[in-house]
Scaffold this motif. Structure first.
Motif, PDB file in Angstrom:
ATOM      1  N   PHE A 149      -3.961  14.511  -2.953  1.00 49.99           N
ATOM      2  CA  PHE A 149      -2.931  13.473  -2.884  1.00 49.99           C
ATOM      3  C   PHE A 149      -3.349  12.351  -1.932  1.00 49.99           C
ATOM      4  O   PHE A 149      -3.114  11.171  -2.225  1.00 49.99           O
ATOM      5  N   ALA A 150      -3.980  12.677  -0.832  1.00 47.36           N
ATOM      6  CA  ALA A 150      -4.409  11.642   0.121  1.00 47.36           C
ATOM      7  C   ALA A 150      -5.470  10.735  -0.489  1.00 47.36           C
ATOM      8  O   ALA A 150      -5.372   9.502  -0.406  1.00 47.36           O
ATOM      9  N   CYS A 151      -6.474  11.310  -1.126  1.00 47.01           N
ATOM     10  CA  CYS A 151      -7.575  10.476  -1.628  1.00 47.01           C
ATOM     11  C   CYS A 151      -7.224   9.742  -2.917  1.00 47.01           C
ATOM     12  O   CYS A 151      -7.913   8.795  -3.294  1.00 47.01           O
ATOM     13  N   ASN A 152      -6.127  10.132  -3.575  1.00 44.20           N
ATOM     14  CA  ASN A 152      -5.677   9.419  -4.771  1.00 44.20           C
ATOM     15  C   ASN A 152      -4.585   8.400  -4.468  1.00 44.20           C
ATOM     16  O   ASN A 152      -4.010   7.811  -5.377  1.00 44.20           O
ATOM     17  N   SER A 153      -4.306   8.157  -3.212  1.00 49.63           N
ATOM     18  CA  SER A 153      -3.180   7.304  -2.815  1.00 49.63           C
ATOM     19  C   SER A 153      -3.422   5.813  -3.033  1.00 49.63           C
ATOM     20  O   SER A 153      -2.522   5.003  -2.808  1.00 49.63           O
ATOM     21  N   TYR A 154      -4.605   5.450  -3.505  1.00 50.16           N
ATOM     22  CA  TYR A 154      -4.913   4.033  -3.749  1.00 50.16           C
ATOM     23  C   TYR A 154      -4.824   3.669  -5.233  1.00 50.16           C
ATOM     24  O   TYR A 154      -5.264   2.602  -5.642  1.00 50.16           O
ATOM     25  N   PRO A 171       0.820  -1.224   0.000  1.00 52.51           N
ATOM     26  CA  PRO A 171       0.000   0.000   0.000  1.00 52.51           C
ATOM     27  C   PRO A 171       0.856   1.277   0.000  1.00 52.51           C
ATOM     28  O   PRO A 171       0.504   2.257  -0.672  1.00 52.51           O
ATOM     29  N   GLN A 172       1.974   1.275   0.716  1.00 54.89           N
ATOM     30  CA  GLN A 172       2.844   2.449   0.743  1.00 54.89           C
ATOM     31  C   GLN A 172       3.474   2.703  -0.633  1.00 54.89           C
ATOM     32  O   GLN A 172       3.524   3.840  -1.097  1.00 54.89           O
ATOM     33  N   GLU A 173       3.930   1.642  -1.283  1.00 58.82           N
ATOM     34  CA  GLU A 173       4.502   1.782  -2.626  1.00 58.82           C
ATOM     35  C   GLU A 173       3.456   2.313  -3.602  1.00 58.82           C
ATOM     36  O   GLU A 173       3.757   3.158  -4.450  1.00 58.82           O
ATOM     37  N   ARG A 174       2.230   1.819  -3.490  1.00 58.59           N
ATOM     38  CA  ARG A 174       1.137   2.278  -4.357  1.00 58.59           C
ATOM     39  C   ARG A 174       0.878   3.767  -4.125  1.00 58.59           C
ATOM     40  O   ARG A 174       0.706   4.545  -5.069  1.00 58.59           O
ATOM     41  N   ALA A 175       0.862   4.181  -2.874  1.00 61.12           N
ATOM     42  CA  ALA A 175       0.647   5.600  -2.558  1.00 61.12           C
ATOM     43  C   ALA A 175       1.766   6.452  -3.147  1.00 61.12           C
ATOM     44  O   ALA A 175       1.511   7.515  -3.734  1.00 61.12           O
ATOM     45  N   GLU A 176       2.999   6.003  -3.008  1.00 66.57           N
ATOM     46  CA  GLU A 176       4.144   6.751  -3.535  1.00 66.57           C
ATOM     47  C   GLU A 176       4.101   6.849  -5.057  1.00 66.57           C
ATOM     48  O   GLU A 176       4.338   7.918  -5.631  1.00 66.57           O
ATOM     49  N   ARG A 177       3.790   5.750  -5.724  1.00 67.94           N
ATOM     50  CA  ARG A 177       3.705   5.758  -7.197  1.00 67.94           C
ATOM     51  C   ARG A 177       2.556   6.644  -7.672  1.00 67.94           C
ATOM     52  O   ARG A 177       2.685   7.365  -8.662  1.00 67.94           O
ATOM     53  N   SER A 178       1.428   6.597  -6.966  1.00 71.55           N
ATOM     54  CA  SER A 178       0.289   7.457  -7.320  1.00 71.55           C
ATOM     55  C   SER A 178       0.672   8.925  -7.180  1.00 71.55           C
ATOM     56  O   SER A 178       0.361   9.750  -8.048  1.00 71.55           O
ATOM     57  N   ALA A 179       1.361   9.249  -6.087  1.00 76.48           N
ATOM     58  CA  ALA A 179       1.779  10.633  -5.849  1.00 76.48           C
ATOM     59  C   ALA A 179       2.769  11.091  -6.917  1.00 76.48           C
ATOM     60  O   ALA A 179       2.669  12.218  -7.422  1.00 76.48           O
ATOM     61  N   GLU A 180       3.710  10.245  -7.280  1.00 74.71           N
ATOM     62  CA  GLU A 180       4.680  10.584  -8.327  1.00 74.71           C
ATOM     63  C   GLU A 180       3.967  10.888  -9.640  1.00 74.71           C
ATOM     64  O   GLU A 180       4.301  11.864 -10.328  1.00 74.71           O
ATOM     65  N   ALA A 181       2.991  10.058  -9.995  1.00 74.40           N
ATOM     66  CA  ALA A 181       2.259  10.246 -11.242  1.00 74.40           C
ATOM     67  C   ALA A 181       1.459  11.548 -11.215  1.00 74.40           C
ATOM     68  O   ALA A 181       1.448  12.303 -12.193  1.00 74.40           O
TER      69      ALA A 181
END
Length: 143
Positions: free
Chosen positions: A68-73, A3-13
């Protein structure tokens, strides 16, 4: 993928194409599943006629943090409704920090509470964002 990696990748995008947040001088300081922290320093062009930070910039800081928080999934999620309560003014030269926490998430709807604080830890504003997940992903994820 965690889940943390997914949040980080979503934020990067998202950050790669977030011209508004970059133009305003916001920084993305932390990201996690359902959480985000962003900040900016109040500069001359952020001041209103009372020589305090214009509320629109404080709202934008909170709104970007909410996004950013709500798109972290890794599901494209947009704002459905937002509200803000201003408590104390942001001062010239002060760094304001917004921290978003997911309060509830069910199906395609979410509720996020964002607290904006000043450098001394005082509450500047309280923001509540209601989100709605729509079609799409922030990055292509393979199973």
């Amino acid at each position: 993928m965690t889940p943390q990696e997914r949040a980080e990748r979503s934020a990067e995008a998202m950050w790669a194409t977030d011209s508004a947040s970059k133009w305003l001088g916001l920084s993305l300081d932390a990201i996690g599943p359902g959480t985000a922290t962003m900040s900016f320093t109040v500069q001359e062009h952020h001041l209103n006629g009372h020589r305090i930070c214009h509320g629109g910039y404080i709202f934008t800081l909170a709104d970007s943090t909410f996004a950013f928080a709500c798109n972290s999934y890794n599901q494209v999620t947009v704002a459905q409704e937002n509200s803000i309560t201003f408590i104390t003014p942001g001062q010239p030269g002060e760094r304001l920090t917004a921290r978003a926490v997911e309060s509830a998430k069910s199906g395609r709807s979410g509720v996020y509470d964002i607290t904006v604080t000043g450098e001394d830890g005082r509450k500047v504003a309280l923001f509540r964002g209601l989100s709605r997940t729509i079609k799409g992903q922030n990055f292509e994820e393979t199973s």
